[in-house]
Design an enzyme around this catalytic site. Structure first.
Site, short mmCIF file in Angstrom:
data_model
loop_
_atom_site.label_atom_id
_atom_site.label_comp_id
_atom_site.label_asym_id
_atom_site.label_seq_id
_atom_site.Cartn_x
_atom_site.Cartn_y
_atom_site.Cartn_z
N ASP A 38 0.83 -1.20 0.00
CA ASP A 38 0.00 0.00 0.00
C ASP A 38 0.88 1.26 0.00
OD1 ASP A 38 -2.16 1.71 0.20
OD2 ASP A 38 -3.12 0.59 1.81
N ASP A 39 0.75 2.07 -1.05
CA ASP A 39 1.37 3.41 -1.12
C ASP A 39 2.88 3.39 -1.31
OD1 ASP A 39 -1.09 4.55 -0.84
OD2 ASP A 39 -0.80 5.32 1.17
N CYS A 77 -5.99 3.57 -4.27
CA CYS A 77 -6.05 2.16 -3.83
C CYS A 77 -7.24 1.34 -4.31
CB CYS A 77 -5.93 2.10 -2.32
SG CYS A 77 -7.05 3.20 -1.44
N LYS A 132 -5.52 -6.10 3.36
CA LYS A 132 -6.48 -5.05 3.04
C LYS A 132 -7.38 -5.43 1.86
CE LYS A 132 -6.56 -0.20 1.49
NZ LYS A 132 -5.77 1.05 1.38
N HIS A 134 -10.83 -3.47 0.94
CA HIS A 134 -11.22 -2.14 0.44
C HIS A 134 -12.01 -2.19 -0.86
CE1 HIS A 134 -10.00 2.40 0.44
NE2 HIS A 134 -11.20 2.17 0.96
N ASP A 320 0.14 -0.41 -5.01
CA ASP A 320 -1.24 -0.17 -5.46
C ASP A 320 -1.37 1.19 -6.15
OD1 ASP A 320 -0.98 1.34 -3.11
OD2 ASP A 320 -3.06 1.00 -2.50
N ASN A 321 -0.46 2.10 -5.87
CA ASN A 321 -0.46 3.42 -6.52
C ASN A 321 0.88 4.07 -6.23
OD1 ASN A 321 -2.80 3.75 -4.02
ND2 ASN A 321 -0.87 4.87 -3.77
#
Length: 596
Positions: A38-39, A77, A132, A134, A320-321
């Site tokens: 994530d991130d 995300c 996660k 989401h 994810d980004n």
């Protein structure tokens, strides 16, 4: 005579047995482990030349496999997770921005056959998910244990406390406190699909270490009579509840004097950019978060080795980004020298960290320039599994459309110079959309306007306190960025003033060539107009906070609570709040607008 012939035949069988075993192993579908971080920013890993953060395990795996040097994700995300699970472009899922908590229209369309379901249909895979989700939780049908995962352990919403696993809403002001958001479910835990149960006793173990431990335990327990798909979606390196930066203190201390001094350090519950929790201190904690991910991947790899599964496992690693940079989301990830970051259509927001390594790769040890998008993993993984990559559609499932995922396995596994994807629709809008972001990549050209889908960070951001030329090891080199930031003619504000970049020659998006190449602009606008015809209205058009989603159970003291900071109680549990009948009247189930 017969006995003599029998002995000869038996000897031949014994001689051939190793070869037969090798052939049988080669014919077996590979196990697939997909790590989603994530991130994670472009400049947060060693194999992109980061001189700040050592990632020896990721570097080793990346260099032993295929580094994805022309790889794109969605700018934030939920859209990326939806494309990964469904194989569809975000213009078709209707998920262009992340879901907020308690949103009535949130949820990845239930008609989609998700990747673990497809692997089960085609090759009888057993699928596990850790981390996660989401992608919706308004009814039980949207939960991962109801969408193809035989076991699930993780959280439903977009962020969480990294030590105590509660989710603090920060944008609605509803006084919902700190409900628990950690759950387990799935048939292999003896639970019916969607009938998850809360996990109360996890606090005190850091999130990344917790998820790596669960993944390793599940690898060890896996019945190898069936191939395994494991999706490990780490919380790291996302800021905790989008408020704090958190990591184990011993990992943070490794960077004392390297990124900031010992007295310039963020406590676990300090507010970013206040007191000793400076931007440099935040960067130090983020570095520790990345180190934790590096160790976690190695731990799962070791579990695969101990189980005798590693040789027949394909591992995929992805962000994810782009990283939320310079304080965005209370974070200090970094994408330099790429422009901007999370939530934006510039390269820093969508050019992703990624590699694949392991079973099935015929050529390794190179960086692929094949154009690849996160939506392509769906069909690419099917092909890697040795089955037809054309998806089997459910009875009400919308067929694949132009812009959706392609099968790039042949190119990525052999080192081919080009793959199945020739262009990439980055963002498009249906008439009436609340969003304005548009972007497309065709060959060397990239066109975009109104690039913000989450934040307004249009510049180039080095790690805190460092000059643009602080390192000569970066794998992308662009020279000095504009001293005063982007010029007024390089802001891509609307369709009348778009930006056009030769992204191969100018990966840092310094030079807007729109006025110099009006013919290219017109061609790419026409392509975007075609994509807009199949683009659905996004969930944001129907955004509606549902007060019934707020947990109402009595407070429960948090077990194993070792920190003075943060909450000390779970104020209920985040759980589905709608029935299936109630959900049918909401987006996306009732959608009949543009694009369908």
């Amino acid at each position: 005579k017969l006995q003599f012939l029998y002995l000869i035949a038996s000897a031949l069988e014994l001689q051939m047995l190793p070869a037969l075993l090798v052939l049988a192993a080669a014919a077996a579908p590979p196990h697939v482990v997909f790590f989603l971080v994530d991130d994670l920013g472009w400049n947060d890993v060693g194999f992109h030349g980061s001189a700040q953060i050592p990632t020896p395990n990721l570097d080793r795996l990346a260099h032993a496999g295929v580094i994805l040097d022309n790889y794109y994700v969605n700018p934030v995300c939920s859209p990326t997770r939806a494309s990964l699970m469904s194989g569809r472009s975000m213009i078709h899922t209707g998920i262009q921005t992340p879901y907020g908590f308690g949103q009535h229209p949130s949820g990845l369309n239930l008609t989609y056959t998700l990747l673990p379901e497809q692997l089960k249909l085609k090759a009888n895979y057993t699928s596990y998910m850790i981390g996660k989700w989401h992608l919706g939780m308004k009814t039980k049908e949207y939960l991962p244990s109801a969408r193809g995962y035989d076991k699930y352990y993780g959280y439903y919403l977009g962020h969480s406390d990294a030590w105590k696993f509660y989710q603090t809403p920060r944008d609605e002001g509803n006084g919902t406190g700190t409900p628990l958001d950690l759950h387990e479910g799935g048939r292999l835990l003896g639970l019916a699909p969607g009938e998850d149960r809360p996990v109360y006793d996890a606090a005190g173990v850091y999130t990344t270490e917790r998820y790596a431990a669960v993944a390793s335990e599940w690898v060890a327990a896996h019945d190898q009579a069936q191939p395994m798909f494991m999706y490990v979606a780490f919380q790291g390196i996302h800021s905790s509840n989008s408020i704090h930066v958190q990591a184990p203190e011993d990992l943070i201390a490794r960077f004392d004097g390297h990124i900031s001094g010992k007295n310039e350090t963020c406590g676990q519950y300090d507010l970013p950019m206040s007191g000793a929790c400076t931007k440099r201190a935040m960067r130090k904690t983020v570095a520790a978060e990345v180190v934790a991910v590096d160790a976690a991947v190695a731990r799962v790899e070791a579990a695969l080795g101990a189980a005798g599964m590693l040789e027949n496992t394909l591992m995929v690693f992805s962000t994810d980004n782009g990283g939320p940079t310079d304080g965005t989301n209370s974070n200090m990830a970094n994408n330099f020298p790429l422009r901007s970051g999370k939530g934006e259509l510039w390269e820093g927001g969508i050019r992703g960290v990624g590699f694949l390594t392991g079973a099935g790769l015929k050529k390794t040890g190179y960086a692929s320039t094949v154009l690849h998008h996160v939506s392509d993993w769906y069909r690419t993984i099917l092909a890697a599994a040795g089955v037809d990559s054309a998806p089997t559609l459910g009875p009400k499932e919308v067929p694949w459309k132009a812009g959706d995922g392609v099968d790039n396995w042949a190119a990525l596994s052999t080192g081919a110079a080009s793959g199945a994807r020739e262009e990439l629709v980055i963002a498009a809008q249906a008439p009436g959309s609340v969003h304005e972001a548009h972007g497309i990549r065709v060959g060397d050209w990239k066109l975009l306007w109104h690039p913000e889908l989450g934040y307004n960070m249009p510049g180039w951001y080095t790690p805190p306190g460092l000059p643009w030329n602080y390192s000569d090891t970066l794998t992308v080199k662009c020279g000095p960025p504009p001293v005063d930031g982007p010029s007024s003619d390089n802001m891509c504000e609307d369709e009348a003033t778009p930006c056009l970049y030769n992204i191969t020659a100018d990966p840092c998006e310094y030079r807007n060539l729109a006025t110099a190449h009006p013919d290219v602009v017109a061609t790419l606008k026409a392509r975007l107009a075609e994509y807009s015809k199949t683009t659905v209205l996004p969930w944001s058009n129907f955004a509606h906070f549902d007060a019934d989603s707020v947990p109402t159970a009595p407070d429960v003291p948090i077990p194993h609570d070792a920190f003075a900071g943060g909450s000390h109680v779970y104020a209920g549990v985040w759980e589905p709040w709608l029935t299936a009948d109630e959900e049918r009247a909401s987006y996306p189930t009732n959608y009949t607008g543009p694009g369908y």
